[in-house]
Scaffold this motif. Structure first.
Motif, PDB file in Angstrom:
ATOM      1  N   VAL A  23      -3.699   2.277  11.715  1.00 48.69           N
ATOM      2  CA  VAL A  23      -4.752   2.028  10.812  1.00 48.69           C
ATOM      3  C   VAL A  23      -5.434   0.847  11.187  1.00 48.69           C
ATOM      4  O   VAL A  23      -4.843  -0.030  11.743  1.00 48.69           O
ATOM      5  CB  VAL A  23      -4.205   1.863   9.198  1.00 48.69           C
ATOM      6  CG1 VAL A  23      -3.531   3.165   8.870  1.00 48.69           C
ATOM      7  CG2 VAL A  23      -3.272   0.840   9.081  1.00 48.69           C
ATOM      8  N   GLU A  34      -6.971   7.499  -0.093  1.00 47.08           N
ATOM      9  CA  GLU A  34      -8.236   8.155   0.169  1.00 47.08           C
ATOM     10  C   GLU A  34      -8.117   9.060   1.414  1.00 47.08           C
ATOM     11  O   GLU A  34      -8.338  10.360   1.291  1.00 47.08           O
ATOM     12  CB  GLU A  34      -9.487   7.380   0.071  1.00 47.08           C
ATOM     13  CG  GLU A  34      -9.800   6.838  -1.376  1.00 47.08           C
ATOM     14  CD  GLU A  34     -10.871   5.914  -1.501  1.00 47.08           C
ATOM     15  OE1 GLU A  34     -11.104   5.413  -0.297  1.00 47.08           O
ATOM     16  OE2 GLU A  34     -11.126   5.293  -2.482  1.00 47.08           O
ATOM     17  N   GLN A  35      -7.641   8.443   2.305  1.00 46.49           N
ATOM     18  CA  GLN A  35      -7.272   9.087   3.501  1.00 46.49           C
ATOM     19  C   GLN A  35      -6.226  10.137   3.470  1.00 46.49           C
ATOM     20  O   GLN A  35      -6.586  11.196   4.077  1.00 46.49           O
ATOM     21  CB  GLN A  35      -6.459   8.052   4.786  1.00 46.49           C
ATOM     22  CG  GLN A  35      -6.968   8.223   6.060  1.00 46.49           C
ATOM     23  CD  GLN A  35      -6.482   7.230   6.962  1.00 46.49           C
ATOM     24  OE1 GLN A  35      -5.234   7.016   6.924  1.00 46.49           O
ATOM     25  NE2 GLN A  35      -7.124   6.383   7.744  1.00 46.49           N
TER      26      GLN A  35
END
Lengths: 74, 277
Positions: A23, A34-35
């Motif tokens: 990340v 959210e990912q």
């Protein structure tokens, strides 16, 4: 940077139990949520390195992020 | 009371007092069930109903439980099982709080719900159930919703509170009420195959940690529902915690959260540091 994400409960369905992810530096727990397309309203406990954290807290390199669903039923 | 003790001793088999003798003592001395049970336990006699508790809970511990008071807030899935187990355990006073009546959708999991109870108040069903199981246990029913204005009054005088609610905002209010009264709170919550348990002692803030960031009043149980077995598991863990608090024995889930995943059959202990002060 690399982090380890641990999912619990219903969040594992269709995702994973534990995964090492690359990340961007300074990423927040919310961005990971959210990912992973987890609805934010379903997130209960967030732990970074085993310690209670806020969803907007930034993740340090090598962090272990645990995400648990919010349970409200009785 | 010497006559009562003499009578009880004469009726006991070893140190066990059968129910028939307990009833005979109630009639002969014009006493309630709890009074006779307290006298028996104080004299070192164990009412026979508790004989399988023996060594797990001593006779002295059993007397302690009889003299204890627990509030169960919510009489649905978790609450029904908790009330049942507390009554069988022999906790002497139960304050049960719930504003609702039984509806058909409760029948899949709520122990106190039966076809005959549909439409009837949950707290009154709790009172009837406890009376049928263990008349030494006094139930105080409150058919109201706990909130910030009445919490302290409803919980005054109890020693432990069991959170069996189904609303996150009310859980936060309950936690506040317990904090203001200095009461231990045994928290449990469920959703689908999942649940968790944690015990909050005065000064701890586990409920705030778990729910402080909640966006909605309910959790994933909105989507997942609740099957029959999840409340039974979580309520059992809560009653074990309450029992230890009352007896002052054992190791509590303090500063720890036990996450239960019945789908993967995993019990994961999360230890997010020492309790906040």
């Amino acid at each position: 940077m690399q982090i380890k994400v641990r999912l619990h409960g219903v969040f594992r369905i269709g995702r994973f139990k534990e995964e090492v992810r690359d990340v961007p530096s300074g990423m927040t727990a919310r961005a990971v949520v959210e990912q992973l397309q987890i609805p934010t309203r379903q997130v209960g406990t967030v732990l970074i390195g085993g310690v209670h954290a806020g969803i907007d807290d930034q993740l340090p390199d090598g962090a272990v992020l645990s995400i648990l669903p919010i349970l409200g039923g009785g | 009371m010497a006559a009562l003790e003499e009578f009880l001793a004469s009726q006991a088999t070893g140190d066990l007092l059968p129910w028939s003798a307990q009833r005979a003592a109630m009639a002969r001395f014009d006493l309630g069930c709890a009074q006779v049970e307290a006298a028996a336990l104080a004299a070192g006699l164990l009412p026979a109903r508790y004989q399988r508790n023996r060594t797990t809970i001593s006779t002295a511990g059993q007397l302690k439980l009889l003299r204890s008071s627990v509030a169960v807030v919510g009489c649905g899935g978790l609450g029904g099982y908790a009330i049942e187990q507390l009554a069988r355990l022999g906790v002497g006073r139960l304050v049960v709080i719930d504003p609702d009546r039984f509806e058909e959708h409760n029948l899949n999991r709520q122990l106190l719900s039966t076809l005959a109870e549909l439409g009837r108040a949950k707290v009154e069903a709790a009172e009837r159930r406890v009376a049928a199981i263990n008349p030494a246990v006094a139930v105080t029913p409150h058919r109201v919703a706990l909130d910030a204005t009445n919490g302290a009054a409803l919980l005054a005088g109890v020693e432990v509170v069991i959170d069996a609610l189904d609303s996150i905002p009310v859980r936060l209010e309950l936690s506040q009420a317990c904090a203001s009264l200095g009461l231990p709170l045994v928290h449990g919550a469920i959703g689908g195959w999942y649940g968790h348990v944690a015990t909050q002692l005065p000064g701890d803030r586990i409920i705030d940690q778990l729910y402080g960031g909640a966006i909605e009043p309910r959790g994933v149980e909105q989507e997942l529902g609740n099957p029959s077995f999840t409340p039974a598991v979580i309520a059992s863990l809560q009653v074990a915690e309450a029992c230890k608090v009352l007896l002052g024995e054992g190791l509590l889930l303090r500063g720890r959260q036990l996450h239960v995943d019945l789908w993967s059959m995993e019990f994961v202990e999360l230890s997010p540091g020492p309790p906040c002060r």
